[in-house]
Design a protein around this motif. Sequence first.
Motif, PDB file in Angstrom:
ATOM      1  N   ASN A  66      -4.669  -7.676  -7.220  1.00  0.00           N
ATOM      2  CA  ASN A  66      -3.752  -7.472  -6.092  1.00  0.00           C
ATOM      3  C   ASN A  66      -2.723  -8.611  -6.026  1.00  0.00           C
ATOM      4  O   ASN A  66      -2.806  -9.572  -6.792  1.00  0.00           O
ATOM      5  CB  ASN A  66      -4.536  -7.391  -4.776  1.00  0.00           C
ATOM      6  CG  ASN A  66      -5.558  -8.502  -4.695  1.00  0.00           C
ATOM      7  OD1 ASN A  66      -5.236  -9.658  -4.967  1.00  0.00           O
ATOM      8  ND2 ASN A  66      -6.785  -8.158  -4.361  1.00  0.00           N
ATOM      9  N   THR A  67      -1.808  -8.493  -5.095  1.00  0.00           N
ATOM     10  CA  THR A  67      -0.757  -9.512  -4.907  1.00  0.00           C
ATOM     11  C   THR A  67      -1.384 -10.867  -4.581  1.00  0.00           C
ATOM     12  O   THR A  67      -0.980 -11.904  -5.133  1.00  0.00           O
ATOM     13  CB  THR A  67       0.147  -9.115  -3.717  1.00  0.00           C
ATOM     14  OG1 THR A  67       0.309  -7.706  -3.695  1.00  0.00           O
ATOM     15  CG2 THR A  67       1.488  -9.800  -3.791  1.00  0.00           C
ATOM     16  N   SER A  68      -2.329 -10.849  -3.659  1.00  0.00           N
ATOM     17  CA  SER A  68      -2.929 -12.105  -3.188  1.00  0.00           C
ATOM     18  C   SER A  68      -3.481 -12.927  -4.333  1.00  0.00           C
ATOM     19  O   SER A  68      -3.319 -14.154  -4.371  1.00  0.00           O
ATOM     20  CB  SER A  68      -4.059 -11.802  -2.195  1.00  0.00           C
ATOM     21  OG  SER A  68      -3.566 -11.026  -1.134  1.00  0.00           O
ATOM     22  N   PHE A  93       4.570 -11.638   5.405  1.00  0.00           N
ATOM     23  CA  PHE A  93       3.211 -11.084   5.400  1.00  0.00           C
ATOM     24  C   PHE A  93       2.209 -12.225   5.137  1.00  0.00           C
ATOM     25  O   PHE A  93       2.476 -13.090   4.295  1.00  0.00           O
ATOM     26  CB  PHE A  93       3.098 -10.010   4.303  1.00  0.00           C
ATOM     27  CG  PHE A  93       1.863  -9.168   4.440  1.00  0.00           C
ATOM     28  CD1 PHE A  93       1.839  -8.090   5.317  1.00  0.00           C
ATOM     29  CD2 PHE A  93       0.729  -9.460   3.717  1.00  0.00           C
ATOM     30  CE1 PHE A  93       0.693  -7.311   5.448  1.00  0.00           C
ATOM     31  CE2 PHE A  93      -0.425  -8.687   3.844  1.00  0.00           C
ATOM     32  CZ  PHE A  93      -0.433  -7.603   4.721  1.00  0.00           C
ATOM     33  N   ALA A  95      -0.336 -12.637   3.385  1.00  0.00           N
ATOM     34  CA  ALA A  95      -0.763 -12.876   1.995  1.00  0.00           C
ATOM     35  C   ALA A  95       0.143 -13.901   1.315  1.00  0.00           C
ATOM     36  O   ALA A  95      -0.281 -14.597   0.382  1.00  0.00           O
ATOM     37  CB  ALA A  95      -0.742 -11.562   1.203  1.00  0.00           C
ATOM     38  N   SER A 139       9.102 -13.335  -0.237  1.00  0.00           N
ATOM     39  CA  SER A 139       8.831 -11.913  -0.473  1.00  0.00           C
ATOM     40  C   SER A 139      10.157 -11.223  -0.761  1.00  0.00           C
ATOM     41  O   SER A 139      11.124 -11.401  -0.011  1.00  0.00           O
ATOM     42  CB  SER A 139       8.166 -11.274   0.750  1.00  0.00           C
ATOM     43  OG  SER A 139       6.844 -11.750   0.859  1.00  0.00           O
ATOM     44  N   VAL A 141      10.989  -8.107  -0.485  1.00  0.00           N
ATOM     45  CA  VAL A 141      11.328  -7.192   0.612  1.00  0.00           C
ATOM     46  C   VAL A 141      10.368  -7.455   1.766  1.00  0.00           C
ATOM     47  O   VAL A 141       9.150  -7.537   1.553  1.00  0.00           O
ATOM     48  CB  VAL A 141      11.219  -5.720   0.139  1.00  0.00           C
ATOM     49  CG1 VAL A 141      11.268  -4.755   1.316  1.00  0.00           C
ATOM     50  CG2 VAL A 141      12.340  -5.388  -0.855  1.00  0.00           C
ATOM     51  N   PHE A 143       7.921  -6.835   4.683  1.00  0.00           N
ATOM     52  CA  PHE A 143       6.990  -5.702   4.808  1.00  0.00           C
ATOM     53  C   PHE A 143       7.261  -4.818   6.028  1.00  0.00           C
ATOM     54  O   PHE A 143       6.908  -3.646   6.016  1.00  0.00           O
ATOM     55  CB  PHE A 143       5.546  -6.206   4.866  1.00  0.00           C
ATOM     56  CG  PHE A 143       5.197  -6.900   6.165  1.00  0.00           C
ATOM     57  CD1 PHE A 143       5.554  -8.211   6.383  1.00  0.00           C
ATOM     58  CD2 PHE A 143       4.515  -6.229   7.167  1.00  0.00           C
ATOM     59  CE1 PHE A 143       5.249  -8.852   7.581  1.00  0.00           C
ATOM     60  CE2 PHE A 143       4.196  -6.855   8.362  1.00  0.00           C
ATOM     61  CZ  PHE A 143       4.575  -8.173   8.569  1.00  0.00           C
ATOM     62  N   ASP A 168       6.675 -12.585  -4.040  1.00  0.00           N
ATOM     63  CA  ASP A 168       5.778 -11.484  -3.702  1.00  0.00           C
ATOM     64  C   ASP A 168       6.634 -10.222  -3.774  1.00  0.00           C
ATOM     65  O   ASP A 168       7.536 -10.025  -2.954  1.00  0.00           O
ATOM     66  CB  ASP A 168       5.225 -11.721  -2.291  1.00  0.00           C
ATOM     67  CG  ASP A 168       4.404 -10.546  -1.764  1.00  0.00           C
ATOM     68  OD1 ASP A 168       4.562  -9.427  -2.282  1.00  0.00           O
ATOM     69  OD2 ASP A 168       3.632 -10.747  -0.818  1.00  0.00           O
ATOM     70  N   VAL A 170       5.445  -6.981  -3.874  1.00  0.00           N
ATOM     71  CA  VAL A 170       4.667  -5.758  -3.661  1.00  0.00           C
ATOM     72  C   VAL A 170       5.459  -4.695  -2.908  1.00  0.00           C
ATOM     73  O   VAL A 170       5.186  -3.499  -3.041  1.00  0.00           O
ATOM     74  CB  VAL A 170       3.320  -6.062  -2.954  1.00  0.00           C
ATOM     75  CG1 VAL A 170       3.511  -6.361  -1.474  1.00  0.00           C
ATOM     76  CG2 VAL A 170       2.344  -4.921  -3.143  1.00  0.00           C
ATOM     77  N   GLN A 171       6.464  -5.112  -2.120  1.00  0.00           N
ATOM     78  CA  GLN A 171       7.241  -4.109  -1.383  1.00  0.00           C
ATOM     79  C   GLN A 171       8.512  -3.680  -2.122  1.00  0.00           C
ATOM     80  O   GLN A 171       9.346  -2.976  -1.548  1.00  0.00           O
ATOM     81  CB  GLN A 171       7.589  -4.634   0.024  1.00  0.00           C
ATOM     82  CG  GLN A 171       6.381  -4.793   0.941  1.00  0.00           C
ATOM     83  CD  GLN A 171       5.693  -3.468   1.296  1.00  0.00           C
ATOM     84  OE1 GLN A 171       6.038  -2.399   0.783  1.00  0.00           O
ATOM     85  NE2 GLN A 171       4.695  -3.539   2.151  1.00  0.00           N
ATOM     86  N   GLY A 191       0.823  -6.062  -6.105  1.00  0.00           N
ATOM     87  CA  GLY A 191      -0.195  -5.026  -6.248  1.00  0.00           C
ATOM     88  C   GLY A 191       0.495  -3.740  -6.675  1.00  0.00           C
ATOM     89  O   GLY A 191       1.671  -3.518  -6.340  1.00  0.00           O
ATOM     90  N   HIS A 193      -0.586  -0.757  -5.793  1.00  0.00           N
ATOM     91  CA  HIS A 193      -1.062   0.335  -4.934  1.00  0.00           C
ATOM     92  C   HIS A 193      -0.026   0.848  -3.943  1.00  0.00           C
ATOM     93  O   HIS A 193      -0.307   1.776  -3.195  1.00  0.00           O
ATOM     94  CB  HIS A 193      -2.314  -0.123  -4.187  1.00  0.00           C
ATOM     95  CG  HIS A 193      -2.081  -1.330  -3.320  1.00  0.00           C
ATOM     96  ND1 HIS A 193      -1.812  -2.577  -3.850  1.00  0.00           N
ATOM     97  CD2 HIS A 193      -2.051  -1.472  -1.983  1.00  0.00           C
ATOM     98  CE1 HIS A 193      -1.650  -3.440  -2.859  1.00  0.00           C
ATOM     99  NE2 HIS A 193      -1.778  -2.795  -1.726  1.00  0.00           N
ATOM    100  N   LYS A 194       1.146   0.230  -3.911  1.00  0.00           N
ATOM    101  CA  LYS A 194       2.159   0.721  -2.966  1.00  0.00           C
ATOM    102  C   LYS A 194       3.224   1.509  -3.742  1.00  0.00           C
ATOM    103  O   LYS A 194       3.027   2.652  -4.098  1.00  0.00           O
ATOM    104  CB  LYS A 194       2.765  -0.458  -2.195  1.00  0.00           C
ATOM    105  CG  LYS A 194       1.748  -1.172  -1.284  1.00  0.00           C
ATOM    106  CD  LYS A 194       2.407  -2.275  -0.514  1.00  0.00           C
ATOM    107  CE  LYS A 194       1.407  -3.127   0.238  1.00  0.00           C
ATOM    108  NZ  LYS A 194       0.907  -2.521   1.479  1.00  0.00           N
TER     109      LYS A 194
HETATM  110  C1  LIG Z   1       4.749  -8.402   1.509  1.00  0.00           C
HETATM  111  C2  LIG Z   1       3.292  -8.138   1.283  1.00  0.00           C
HETATM  112  N1  LIG Z   1       2.570  -8.987   0.549  1.00  0.00           N
HETATM  113  C3  LIG Z   1       1.262  -8.761   0.298  1.00  0.00           C
HETATM  114  C4  LIG Z   1       0.625  -7.642   0.792  1.00  0.00           C
HETATM  115  C5  LIG Z   1      -0.820  -7.400   0.489  1.00  0.00           C
HETATM  116  O1  LIG Z   1      -1.085  -7.795  -0.774  1.00  0.00           O
HETATM  117  P1  LIG Z   1      -2.397  -7.421  -1.587  1.00  0.00           P
HETATM  118  O2  LIG Z   1      -1.898  -6.699  -2.795  1.00  0.00           O
HETATM  119  O3  LIG Z   1      -2.999  -8.736  -1.920  1.00  0.00           O
HETATM  120  O4  LIG Z   1      -3.276  -6.599  -0.699  1.00  0.00           O
HETATM  121  C6  LIG Z   1       1.332  -6.742   1.567  1.00  0.00           C
HETATM  122  C7  LIG Z   1       0.631  -5.554   2.121  1.00  0.00           C
HETATM  123  O5  LIG Z   1       1.058  -4.897   2.989  1.00  0.00           O
HETATM  124  C8  LIG Z   1       2.699  -6.990   1.814  1.00  0.00           C
HETATM  125  O6  LIG Z   1       3.418  -6.122   2.535  1.00  0.00           O
END
Ligand SMILES: Cc1ncc(COP(=O)(O)O)c(C=O)c1O
Length: 369
Positions: A66-68, A93, A95, A139, A141, A143, A168, A170-171, A191, A193-194
């Motif tokens: 995952n991102t974290s 976010f 994380a 980040s 984008v 969240f 980051d 993920v978005q 991650g 998963h999005k």
């Molecule tokens: C900007 C951002 N970073 C991290 C995460 C979560 O990251 P991970 O992939 O570790 O669950 C989110 C989840 O909504 C997010 O919006």
Amino acid sequence: MMAYLDYAGLGRLRPPAVDAMRQALTDVLPHGSAEIGQIFPARRRARAAMATLLDCAVEEIAFVPNTSTGLQLVADGLDWRPGDEIVVFDQDFPANVHPWRALIERGVRLSWVPMRDGGYQLDDIAAAITGATRLIAVSHVHFATGFRVDLDAICALAARTGALVCVDAVQSLGALPLSLTDTPVDFLAAGAHKWLCGPPGTGVFFCRRDRLPLLRLPGGWFGFEGANDMFTEGPGHLRYDLRPVRTAARVEGGMYDVLGLVGLAATLAELADIGMDAVAGRVRELTGRLRTGLVEAGCRVHGPPNANTWSGIVGFTHPAVAGVAFARELVVAGIHVSHPDGIVRVAPHYWTDDSEVDALLTAVTRRLS
Ligand SMILES: Cc1ncc(COP(=O)(O)O)c(C=O)c1O
């Protein structure tokens, strides 16, 4: 379900990924080592496709859950010195805040960029950077508001003082194109998963090739050159003085989520066929319609509607209805949105049908009239 507009929360696993994973589940994994060799190549395919997607070298790509985990590799891996500063963003976010906050006890200071109108201004970012800045943790984008920062401008600011840039993504990854050849960030985590619509529990960590020596990375047995030779050299040849792998894959450690990477390889192959420009074009068209329709319905759309700051996320509120309650009402009506931070978050993707956007706009207009 009338509409699925929650790709910023969780993507929908794409049919090619479902098919590939189903086949691996039924035909491969029940047979253990007799058949597993059939699906091991999926990781190589996923790595190549991810490198193409990010326009970087395959050696710069590692798979993480995952991102974290990716962000934590940077937080744990750099040799922090007391007095080092990290630029972080207010309302980011968690994380992308916790790993850096944890470094305060090691004498690291955080320098916060304020949020204004749902976004961040370059002047504020420049003001947060000092000669002591080691890292900018941003980040791509936001969240909740969907504000997209200008990564090129941030990299240019960082280059003035030699600060590193950790993103980051993920978005954005899977919705917006990003070339890491053109945009010289140092580290990136996302991650799948999005917006990549990959299996939850799969993700990517990018480490620019010349930055790898800066990171003290965990080294599982897969992280050493020739780790597999013990299977061929015969008894008594176990050696432990192997050299660490000199690619980002060093962090991959040991046995991995083989099934997840089968799914990820399939979803990346589909994205490559469609092309990121086509994906981003459709996302832009749909979010543009949403933005206009929501404003017409009397909503406040968060984040500046600037040509350079749009993303797949449109966040809105209305003074008459609390965001959380509004989002819940929409979900009950079969329109899947989410409500991080009290904002109703609408996030369509390439595969979203126009009728899904219509359903949301009709429901919002009706509710407010
Ligand atoms: C900007 C951002 N970073 C991290 C995460 C979560 O990251 P991970 O992939 O570790 O669950 C989110 C989840 O909504 C997010 O919006």
